[in-house]
Motif scaffolding. Structure first.
Motif, PDB file in Angstrom:
ATOM      1  N   GLY A   4       0.822  -1.201   0.000  1.00  0.00           N
ATOM      2  CA  GLY A   4       0.000   0.000   0.000  1.00  0.00           C
ATOM      3  C   GLY A   4       0.851   1.242   0.000  1.00  0.00           C
ATOM      4  N   PRO A   5       0.254   2.367   0.325  1.00  0.00           N
ATOM      5  CA  PRO A   5       0.993   3.641   0.345  1.00  0.00           C
ATOM      6  C   PRO A   5       2.188   3.579   1.297  1.00  0.00           C
ATOM      7  CG  PRO A   5      -1.365   4.013   0.548  1.00  0.00           C
ATOM      8  CD  PRO A   5      -1.148   2.537   0.677  1.00  0.00           C
ATOM      9  N   ILE A   6       3.264   4.200   0.901  1.00  0.00           N
ATOM     10  CA  ILE A   6       4.489   4.157   1.701  1.00  0.00           C
ATOM     11  C   ILE A   6       4.314   4.819   3.063  1.00  0.00           C
ATOM     12  CG2 ILE A   6       5.502   6.276   0.766  1.00  0.00           C
ATOM     13  CD1 ILE A   6       8.181   4.439   0.732  1.00  0.00           C
ATOM     14  N   THR A   7       3.333   5.675   3.200  1.00  0.00           N
ATOM     15  CA  THR A   7       3.108   6.358   4.475  1.00  0.00           C
ATOM     16  C   THR A   7       2.263   5.534   5.453  1.00  0.00           C
ATOM     17  OG1 THR A   7       1.214   7.477   3.471  1.00  0.00           O
ATOM     18  CG2 THR A   7       3.315   8.681   3.501  1.00  0.00           C
ATOM     19  N   TYR A   8       1.701   4.412   5.019  1.00  0.00           N
ATOM     20  CA  TYR A   8       0.748   3.676   5.861  1.00  0.00           C
ATOM     21  C   TYR A   8       1.386   3.131   7.143  1.00  0.00           C
ATOM     22  CZ  TYR A   8      -3.217   0.930   7.310  1.00  0.00           C
ATOM     23  OH  TYR A   8      -4.269   0.431   8.035  1.00  0.00           O
ATOM     24  N   ASP A   9       2.503   2.446   7.031  1.00  0.00           N
ATOM     25  CA  ASP A   9       3.129   1.885   8.230  1.00  0.00           C
ATOM     26  C   ASP A   9       3.590   2.984   9.185  1.00  0.00           C
ATOM     27  OD1 ASP A   9       2.700  -0.736   7.456  1.00  0.00           O
ATOM     28  OD2 ASP A   9       4.683  -0.962   6.561  1.00  0.00           O
ATOM     29  N   LEU A  10       4.149   4.052   8.620  1.00  0.00           N
ATOM     30  CA  LEU A  10       4.613   5.144   9.477  1.00  0.00           C
ATOM     31  C   LEU A  10       3.442   5.788  10.217  1.00  0.00           C
ATOM     32  CD1 LEU A  10       6.909   6.915  10.509  1.00  0.00           C
ATOM     33  CD2 LEU A  10       6.535   8.394   8.509  1.00  0.00           C
ATOM     34  N   VAL A  11       2.355   6.053   9.523  1.00  0.00           N
ATOM     35  CA  VAL A  11       1.211   6.674  10.186  1.00  0.00           C
ATOM     36  C   VAL A  11       0.589   5.712  11.196  1.00  0.00           C
ATOM     37  CG1 VAL A  11      -0.779   6.158   8.683  1.00  0.00           C
ATOM     38  CG2 VAL A  11      -0.583   8.387   9.762  1.00  0.00           C
ATOM     39  N   SER A  12       0.698   4.414  10.944  1.00  0.00           N
ATOM     40  CA  SER A  12       0.199   3.431  11.909  1.00  0.00           C
ATOM     41  C   SER A  12       0.975   3.495  13.217  1.00  0.00           C
ATOM     42  CB  SER A  12       0.294   2.020  11.324  1.00  0.00           C
ATOM     43  OG  SER A  12      -0.540   1.889  10.201  1.00  0.00           O
ATOM     44  N   LEU A  13       2.258   3.794  13.120  1.00  0.00           N
ATOM     45  CA  LEU A  13       3.078   3.932  14.325  1.00  0.00           C
ATOM     46  C   LEU A  13       2.874   5.281  15.008  1.00  0.00           C
ATOM     47  CD1 LEU A  13       6.419   2.429  13.004  1.00  0.00           C
ATOM     48  CD2 LEU A  13       4.953   1.447  14.776  1.00  0.00           C
ATOM     49  N   LEU A  14       2.849   6.343  14.209  1.00  0.00           N
ATOM     50  CA  LEU A  14       2.781   7.684  14.780  1.00  0.00           C
ATOM     51  C   LEU A  14       1.403   8.048  15.308  1.00  0.00           C
ATOM     52  CD1 LEU A  14       4.879   9.728  12.199  1.00  0.00           C
ATOM     53  CD2 LEU A  14       5.638   8.583  14.290  1.00  0.00           C
ATOM     54  N   ARG A  15       0.365   7.507  14.688  1.00  0.00           N
ATOM     55  CA  ARG A  15      -1.007   7.865  15.060  1.00  0.00           C
ATOM     56  C   ARG A  15      -1.789   6.607  15.406  1.00  0.00           C
ATOM     57  NH1 ARG A  15      -1.412  12.436  10.473  1.00  0.00           N
ATOM     58  NH2 ARG A  15       0.326  13.653  11.270  1.00  0.00           N
ATOM     59  N   ASP A  16      -1.236   5.884  16.318  1.00  0.00           N
ATOM     60  CA  ASP A  16      -1.824   4.640  16.786  1.00  0.00           C
ATOM     61  C   ASP A  16      -3.163   4.909  17.466  1.00  0.00           C
ATOM     62  OD1 ASP A  16      -1.089   1.666  17.439  1.00  0.00           O
ATOM     63  OD2 ASP A  16      -1.854   2.504  19.306  1.00  0.00           O
ATOM     64  N   ALA A  17      -4.019   3.921  17.466  1.00  0.00           N
ATOM     65  CA  ALA A  17      -5.342   4.073  18.089  1.00  0.00           C
ATOM     66  C   ALA A  17      -5.275   4.099  19.614  1.00  0.00           C
ATOM     67  CB  ALA A  17      -6.259   2.935  17.633  1.00  0.00           C
TER      68      ALA A  17
ATOM     69  N   PRO B 135       2.627  13.501  21.096  1.00  0.00           N
ATOM     70  CA  PRO B 135       2.550  14.936  20.801  1.00  0.00           C
ATOM     71  C   PRO B 135       2.848  15.181  19.318  1.00  0.00           C
ATOM     72  CG  PRO B 135       3.875  14.552  22.760  1.00  0.00           C
ATOM     73  CD  PRO B 135       3.613  13.204  22.144  1.00  0.00           C
ATOM     74  N   GLU B 136       2.137  16.124  18.727  1.00  0.00           N
ATOM     75  CA  GLU B 136       2.309  16.367  17.290  1.00  0.00           C
ATOM     76  C   GLU B 136       3.743  16.773  16.940  1.00  0.00           C
ATOM     77  OE1 GLU B 136      -0.171  18.020  13.557  1.00  0.00           O
ATOM     78  OE2 GLU B 136      -0.432  19.110  15.427  1.00  0.00           O
ATOM     79  N   GLU B 137       4.410  17.502  17.827  1.00  0.00           N
ATOM     80  CA  GLU B 137       5.799  17.889  17.561  1.00  0.00           C
ATOM     81  C   GLU B 137       6.683  16.649  17.435  1.00  0.00           C
ATOM     82  OE1 GLU B 137       4.121  18.993  20.334  1.00  0.00           O
ATOM     83  OE2 GLU B 137       3.486  20.904  19.503  1.00  0.00           O
ATOM     84  N   GLN B 138       6.431  15.642  18.274  1.00  0.00           N
ATOM     85  CA  GLN B 138       7.203  14.404  18.224  1.00  0.00           C
ATOM     86  C   GLN B 138       6.896  13.644  16.940  1.00  0.00           C
ATOM     87  OE1 GLN B 138       9.581  13.133  20.718  1.00  0.00           O
ATOM     88  NE2 GLN B 138      10.047  12.185  18.763  1.00  0.00           N
TER      89      GLN B 138
END
Length: 132
Positions: A12-25, A30-33
């Motif tokens: 899938g999109p290359i950003t999917y795994d990263l966003v899964s880690l950064l914006r976990d359920a 913090p957004e800065e992190q």
């Protein structure tokens, strides 16, 4: 920061795994992190020749939009688990995911109708500010 779950293991999109880690359920970083980690990832991905956007701002937009799609998917799954399967334990995780969705929807004009819909569903009054 989290554990990747490969249960669907699809391309899938290359950003999917990263966003899964950064914006976990279950974790609200913090957004800065998140921004710091995302830019570090983007820099390394570019050096490795991965197909990420050439501009960091475009990459972060791609990450945001993928995160919004994922948040909406997760909200739907959690709602289904409650309504169909009687699994109320996921209801407590809705606010974190909803906050991820709201932050992105508020950041981009294209998602103003979605933000208005979320306001309506949550019975929130939109914030209105005036300058003089």
């Amino acid at each position: 920061p989290g554990v990747l779950d490969f249960q669907d293991a699809v391309i899938g999109p290359i950003t999917y795994d990263l966003v899964s880690l950064l914006r976990d359920a279950y974790i609200a970083w913090p957004e800065e992190q998140q921004l710091d980690w995302a830019i570090r990832y983007w820099e390394r991905a570019r050096k490795a020749g991965l197909p990420v956007a050439a501009d960091a701002a475009d990459f972060y937009r791609d990450l945001d939009w993928m995160g919004l799609q994922r948040a909406l998917k997760v909200l739907g799954i959690f709602a289904r688990l409650y309504h169909r399967d009687g699994k109320a334990q996921y209801l407590g995780d809705l606010p974190v995911v909803l906050q991820h969705a709201r932050l992105v929807a508020a950041r981009y004009g294209a998602f103003k109708p979605l933000l208005q819909l979320l306001d309506q569903i949550e019975r929130r009054s939109p914030l209105v500010g005036y300058t003089f």
